[in-house]
Scaffold this active site. Structure first.
Site, mmCIF file in Angstrom:
data_model
loop_
_atom_site.group_PDB
_atom_site.id
_atom_site.type_symbol
_atom_site.label_atom_id
_atom_site.label_comp_id
_atom_site.label_asym_id
_atom_site.label_seq_id
_atom_site.Cartn_x
_atom_site.Cartn_y
_atom_site.Cartn_z
ATOM 1 N N ASP A 24 0.903 -1.250 -0.206
ATOM 2 C CA ASP A 24 0.116 0.091 0.121
ATOM 3 C C ASP A 24 0.995 1.344 -0.030
ATOM 4 O OD1 ASP A 24 -2.031 -1.694 0.097
ATOM 5 O OD2 ASP A 24 -2.753 -1.193 1.989
ATOM 6 N N LYS A 127 -6.011 -5.921 -3.333
ATOM 7 C CA LYS A 127 -6.913 -6.195 -2.210
ATOM 8 C C LYS A 127 -7.953 -5.167 -1.791
ATOM 9 C CE LYS A 127 -3.716 -4.114 1.438
ATOM 10 N NZ LYS A 127 -4.567 -3.311 2.058
ATOM 11 N N CYS A 160 -2.511 -2.321 7.662
ATOM 12 C CA CYS A 160 -2.235 -3.345 6.322
ATOM 13 C C CYS A 160 -1.155 -4.169 6.731
ATOM 14 C CB CYS A 160 -2.574 -2.519 5.226
ATOM 15 S SG CYS A 160 -4.074 -1.907 5.004
#
Length: 224
Positions: A24, A127, A160
């Site tokens: 991310d 995701k 995350c």
């Protein structure tokens, strides 16, 4: 037949055993004008890891360690991937902007990678939840390559990256969690995750420690 235990960092991050996960590192989470910036978060740590992360990615490619970029898509104008459970949590606990706005939408500046970019050789996994294992083919990708260790990098350390590391550990992957190539929005949260990982889920390491193992392995290979 039982596999050999990977009981040293050198064994864990050996190019035959490891993959580098970049979680991310996207504009909404690290760039000025992105979602986390608009919410008033401190971006200094997220932006500060980029030079060493860029270097570690290059070192991984040179060592033939697979590099897997994880990108998040929560909500777009057309598709809302977050359920009522997630939206209620965001509204109650964070008053987060993703309750009403798209977050990391595909083909948008917000969802684009921040500074670091995949090459054609790298893998990209998309995701819709904190963990990169949730409803993705990440596990299949890793097992098809014989990966046994996840070298964790990215944003946010305590959300995350930690969620993916925990899920990886539950799936019997060794975890090498980088202290200087992961970032979040407060030092306290970052250090809390490192403490938790160290105690229960994996080994906390520096990027230099990982790269040093790769260099040593390369020298040994040249002398064989």
């Amino acid at each position: 037949m039982a596999r050999d235990t990977l009981d040293t960092l050198a064994k864990k991050v050996d190019p035959n055993n490891a993959a580098l996960l970049v979680v991310d590192v996207q504009n909404d989470f690290a760039a000025e004008g992105g979602m986390m910036d608009r919410e008033g978060n401190d971006l200094s740590m997220s932006q500060g890891i980029i030079p060493r992360l860029e270097q570690l990615i290059d070192e991984a490619r040179e060592a033939d360690v697979p590099v897997i970029f994880i990108r998040n898509v929560y909500n777009t104008d057309a598709n809302w991937y977050l359920s009522d459970v997630w939206l209620e949590q965001a509204a109650r606990a964070r008053q987060g902007s993703y309750v009403i706005h798209s977050v990391c939408a595909p083909d948008s500046w917000a969802g684009d990678f921040y500074k670091v970019r995949p090459t054609e050789k790298d893998v990209i996994v998309t995701k819709h939840r904190f963990s990169a294992f949730q409803d993705t083919d990440l596990d299949l990708i890793l097992r098809s390559r014989g990966v046994r260790t996840l070298i964790m990098t990215g944003i946010a350390t305590n959300v995350c990256v930690e969620s993916t590391a925990r899920d990886g550990f539950f799936r019997d992957y060794y975890i090498a969690f980088t202290s200087d190539c992961t970032a979040t929005f407060s030092k306290e949260d970052h250090e809390g995750t490192l403490k938790n990982i160290r105690r229960f889920f994996g080994e906390v390491v520096s990027a230099d420690e990982v790269a040093s193992c790769w260099k040593t392995a390369a020298v040994k290979a040249e002398t064989v």
